[in-house]
Design a protein around this motif. Structure first.
Motif, PDB file in Angstrom:
ATOM      1  N   ASP A  19     -23.429 -44.378 -16.058  1.00 22.23           N
ATOM      2  CA  ASP A  19     -24.366 -44.547 -14.946  1.00 22.23           C
ATOM      3  C   ASP A  19     -24.000 -43.602 -13.801  1.00 22.23           C
ATOM      4  OD1 ASP A  19     -25.657 -46.566 -16.344  1.00 22.23           O
ATOM      5  OD2 ASP A  19     -24.440 -48.151 -15.440  1.00 22.23           O
ATOM      6  N   GLY A  20     -22.706 -43.473 -13.549  1.00 20.49           N
ATOM      7  CA  GLY A  20     -22.249 -42.575 -12.496  1.00 20.49           C
ATOM      8  C   GLY A  20     -22.642 -41.135 -12.762  1.00 20.49           C
ATOM      9  N   TYR A  21     -22.491 -40.714 -14.015  1.00 20.00           N
ATOM     10  CA  TYR A  21     -22.873 -39.344 -14.337  1.00 20.00           C
ATOM     11  C   TYR A  21     -24.388 -39.145 -14.318  1.00 20.00           C
ATOM     12  CZ  TYR A  21     -18.422 -37.132 -15.006  1.00 20.00           C
ATOM     13  OH  TYR A  21     -17.192 -36.566 -14.765  1.00 20.00           O
ATOM     14  N   GLN A  22     -25.129 -40.171 -14.655  1.00 17.68           N
ATOM     15  CA  GLN A  22     -26.584 -40.050 -14.546  1.00 17.68           C
ATOM     16  C   GLN A  22     -27.001 -39.901 -13.092  1.00 17.68           C
ATOM     17  OE1 GLN A  22     -28.533 -39.548 -17.099  1.00 17.68           O
ATOM     18  NE2 GLN A  22     -30.335 -39.323 -15.783  1.00 17.68           N
ATOM     19  N   ASP A  23     -26.349 -40.642 -12.199  1.00 22.31           N
ATOM     20  CA  ASP A  23     -26.628 -40.483 -10.772  1.00 22.31           C
ATOM     21  C   ASP A  23     -26.296 -39.064 -10.307  1.00 22.31           C
ATOM     22  OD1 ASP A  23     -27.577 -43.058 -10.451  1.00 22.31           O
ATOM     23  OD2 ASP A  23     -25.658 -43.880  -9.758  1.00 22.31           O
ATOM     24  N   MET A  24     -25.219 -38.491 -10.839  1.00 20.43           N
ATOM     25  CA  MET A  24     -24.873 -37.109 -10.498  1.00 20.43           C
ATOM     26  C   MET A  24     -25.966 -36.155 -10.960  1.00 20.43           C
ATOM     27  SD  MET A  24     -21.862 -34.674 -11.966  1.00 20.43           S
ATOM     28  CE  MET A  24     -22.936 -34.363 -13.390  1.00 20.43           C
ATOM     29  N   ARG A  25     -26.408 -36.322 -12.199  1.00 15.93           N
ATOM     30  CA  ARG A  25     -27.440 -35.429 -12.738  1.00 15.93           C
ATOM     31  C   ARG A  25     -28.728 -35.489 -11.926  1.00 15.93           C
ATOM     32  NH1 ARG A  25     -26.071 -38.476 -17.628  1.00 15.93           N
ATOM     33  NH2 ARG A  25     -24.226 -37.470 -18.541  1.00 15.93           N
ATOM     34  N   GLU A  26     -29.043 -36.657 -11.411  1.00 16.34           N
ATOM     35  CA  GLU A  26     -30.294 -36.838 -10.673  1.00 16.34           C
ATOM     36  C   GLU A  26     -30.142 -36.580  -9.175  1.00 16.34           C
ATOM     37  OE1 GLU A  26     -31.994 -40.592 -11.737  1.00 16.34           O
ATOM     38  OE2 GLU A  26     -31.974 -40.154 -13.883  1.00 16.34           O
ATOM     39  N   GLY A  27     -28.978 -36.099  -8.766  1.00 13.57           N
ATOM     40  CA  GLY A  27     -28.780 -35.691  -7.384  1.00 13.57           C
ATOM     41  C   GLY A  27     -28.625 -36.820  -6.390  1.00 13.57           C
ATOM     42  N   ARG A  28     -28.197 -37.997  -6.864  1.00 11.95           N
ATOM     43  CA  ARG A  28     -28.060 -39.136  -5.959  1.00 11.95           C
ATOM     44  C   ARG A  28     -26.713 -39.171  -5.245  1.00 11.95           C
ATOM     45  NH1 ARG A  28     -29.989 -42.306 -10.664  1.00 11.95           N
ATOM     46  NH2 ARG A  28     -32.257 -42.529 -10.511  1.00 11.95           N
ATOM     47  N   ASN A  29     -25.745 -38.451  -5.765  1.00 12.03           N
ATOM     48  CA  ASN A  29     -24.383 -38.532  -5.222  1.00 12.03           C
ATOM     49  C   ASN A  29     -23.894 -37.194  -4.698  1.00 12.03           C
ATOM     50  OD1 ASN A  29     -24.216 -41.209  -5.979  1.00 12.03           O
ATOM     51  ND2 ASN A  29     -22.968 -40.836  -7.801  1.00 12.03           N
ATOM     52  N   ILE A  30     -23.109 -37.255  -3.604  1.00 13.33           N
ATOM     53  CA  ILE A  30     -22.238 -36.141  -3.284  1.00 13.33           C
ATOM     54  C   ILE A  30     -21.030 -36.233  -4.219  1.00 13.33           C
ATOM     55  CG2 ILE A  30     -20.826 -35.029  -1.511  1.00 13.33           C
ATOM     56  CD1 ILE A  30     -23.876 -34.816  -1.116  1.00 13.33           C
ATOM     57  N   ARG A  31     -20.409 -37.402  -4.244  1.00 20.10           N
ATOM     58  CA  ARG A  31     -19.372 -37.669  -5.234  1.00 20.10           C
ATOM     59  C   ARG A  31     -19.381 -39.152  -5.577  1.00 20.10           C
ATOM     60  NH1 ARG A  31     -17.827 -33.822  -7.654  1.00 20.10           N
ATOM     61  NH2 ARG A  31     -15.654 -33.149  -7.594  1.00 20.10           N
ATOM     62  N   GLY A  32     -19.468 -39.444  -6.879  1.00 21.32           N
ATOM     63  CA  GLY A  32     -19.239 -40.786  -7.354  1.00 21.32           C
ATOM     64  C   GLY A  32     -17.770 -40.962  -7.697  1.00 21.32           C
ATOM     65  N   VAL A  33     -17.267 -42.166  -7.520  1.00 14.16           N
ATOM     66  CA  VAL A  33     -15.846 -42.427  -7.769  1.00 14.16           C
ATOM     67  C   VAL A  33     -15.714 -43.668  -8.634  1.00 14.16           C
ATOM     68  CG1 VAL A  33     -13.648 -43.111  -6.694  1.00 14.16           C
ATOM     69  CG2 VAL A  33     -15.043 -41.300  -5.659  1.00 14.16           C
ATOM     70  N   LEU A  34     -14.900 -43.565  -9.688  1.00 18.21           N
ATOM     71  CA  LEU A  34     -14.546 -44.730 -10.500  1.00 18.21           C
ATOM     72  C   LEU A  34     -13.439 -45.505  -9.813  1.00 18.21           C
ATOM     73  CD1 LEU A  34     -14.270 -43.341 -14.161  1.00 18.21           C
ATOM     74  CD2 LEU A  34     -16.177 -44.613 -13.162  1.00 18.21           C
ATOM     75  N   LEU A  35     -13.617 -46.828  -9.701  1.00 20.50           N
ATOM     76  CA  LEU A  35     -12.549 -47.710  -9.243  1.00 20.50           C
ATOM     77  C   LEU A  35     -11.963 -48.382 -10.467  1.00 20.50           C
ATOM     78  CD1 LEU A  35     -14.165 -49.242  -6.042  1.00 20.50           C
ATOM     79  CD2 LEU A  35     -12.712 -47.224  -6.252  1.00 20.50           C
ATOM     80  N   LEU A  36     -10.680 -48.146 -10.730  1.00 26.98           N
ATOM     81  CA  LEU A  36     -10.078 -48.454 -12.020  1.00 26.98           C
ATOM     82  C   LEU A  36      -9.256 -49.717 -12.032  1.00 26.98           C
ATOM     83  CD1 LEU A  36      -9.212 -44.765 -12.703  1.00 26.98           C
ATOM     84  CD2 LEU A  36     -10.880 -46.106 -13.981  1.00 26.98           C
ATOM     85  N   GLU A  37      -9.061 -50.341 -10.887  1.00 29.02           N
ATOM     86  CA  GLU A  37      -8.290 -51.598 -10.863  1.00 29.02           C
ATOM     87  C   GLU A  37      -9.237 -52.790 -10.876  1.00 29.02           C
ATOM     88  OE1 GLU A  37      -4.013 -50.896  -8.959  1.00 29.02           O
ATOM     89  OE2 GLU A  37      -5.575 -51.210  -7.475  1.00 29.02           O
TER      90      GLU A  37
END
Length: 370
Positions: A352-370
């Motif tokens: 989902d994060g990468y789809q948001d990147m492709r569609e120009g919704r993010n400057i940077r998406g970040v995964l929270l891993l904890e």
């Protein structure tokens, strides 16, 4: 031990989150509990085929976390240290390192292999297969193992979901402006593509004292955000930017042009060079398809106007010096990392994060891993 990671099993596929077996760290290696990882476009190139796919791999290279365990011979880190990754591990003694070019380190140039740099074997395994690591760190995971030089100690009080950005995108963009373009006070600068890397390039040019900063991007949201990071003007295309820059500079154009779009294409280079002033410099930071060999531009323009066209990897940075420097600027309010993080995602929402990147919704998406 067992952990969880996002693995790319084939080119053109999706990231698949599942269990991964980790060996213990060996000589000069450390076990990291990852807290955050930026969703950088570089990982996307292996899905699209812009970069060659060498085999199943744990993705991610823009990470931050905490040292859990150290292997024999580790001298620079200890359990409990907070770290960010260096996607090009600097050895410290090769010709590039000793001349101040850690981004071109001989050891770092093995990143495409994806194996542990010490013995060219794997510490990560799934489905009975050895897994490669993107940039030898593999930060799309809850834990990873890598060489100690792939991790840089930072202050414990810095937020890791912000600090992770300097592991790649911010260092690359800022360094492209400050180190490679060498923006000087009063100069005119164009940044083509203002996502994560481009926004950092805008900030680097602003901090360096550029007079005008033209942010060029087809996505309106990114253009609007670029103004928050120091851009003075925006345009939706190179063609639109040409007319604007020509008008505002009385035809002298930009002293520095920094290419940070998602994927570059050689056929655009003539138009990009046209944005550039006499004795101006164009910095190519974005990836071009690895099979591309044709570039269309006027060599006579290059010759007679004494223009420069140069490349830059990792922002021509020295990560062991520049990571603490950039985090110091962030601490003092001079570098805006907070507004660069548009959205955060749990590990299982990586696609989902990468789809948001492709569609120009993010400057940077970040995964929270904890």
């Amino acid at each position: 031990m067992q952990t969880e990671a996002a693995v790319l099993w084939e080119s053109g596929g999706k990231w698949e989150v599942g269990p991964v077996e980790l060996d213990s760290p060996k000589n000069q290696e450390v076990l990291i509990r990852l807290v955050a990882s930026g969703l950088c476009h570089s990982d996307e190139h292996f899905l699209t085929g812009d970069m060659p796919f060498l085999g199943p791999m744990v993705g991610g290279h823009e990470g931050a976390g905490v040292v859990e365990e150290v292997g024999p011979g580790v001298t620079t880190l200890k359990p409990g240290d907070h770290v960010v990754t260096s996607f090009l591990p600097p050895c410290g003694h090769c010709p590039s390192c000793i001349t101040g070019h850690q981004n071109l380190c001989d050891m770092g140039m093995h990143i495409a292999d994806g194996w542990q740099v010490t013995d060219k074997t794997a510490r990560h395994h799934a489905r009975g297969i050895d897994l490669r690591l993107f940039c030898m760190v593999g930060t799309f995971a809850r834990h990873t193992i890598g060489h100690e030089r792939s991790f840089i100690k930072i202050d414990d009080d810095l937020p890791l979901d912000r600090a992770c950005l300097v592991a790649c995108g911010v260092s690359t963009g800022w360094g492209s402006a400050v180190h490679r373009a060498q923006v000087q006070p009063g100069e005119n600068v164009a940044v083509i593509g203002v996502g994560g890397v481009g926004s950092a390039a805008v900030q680097g040019a602003h901090i360096a004292g550029a007079r005008r900063i033209f942010a060029i991007d087809p996505v309106e949201f990114k253009r609007e955000q670029a103004m928050r990071f120091g851009a003075t003007h925006t345009a939706s295309s190179i063609e639109e930017a040409f007319a604007l820059i020509q008008e505002l500079t009385s035809g002298r154009m930009c002293n520095r042009v920094i290419c940070t779009m998602s994927v570059g294409h050689g056929e655009w280079m003539g138009a990009i060079m046209a944005l550039t002033a006499k004795r101006g410099r164009v910095v190519v930071t974005n990836v071009h398809p690895w099979t591309e060999t044709d570039v269309k531009m006027s060599m006579l323009d290059l010759l007679t106007m004494e223009k420069e066209l140069v490349g830059s990897i990792f922002g021509s940075s020295n990560p062991e010096q520049d990571v603490p420097r950039l985090l110091g600027l962030y601490r003092d309010g001079l570098l805006n990392l907070d507004d660069m993080v548009t959205r955060t995602y749990p590990l299982h929402e990586i696609n989902d994060g990468y789809q948001d990147m492709r569609e120009g919704r993010n400057i940077r998406g970040v995964l929270l891993l904890e």
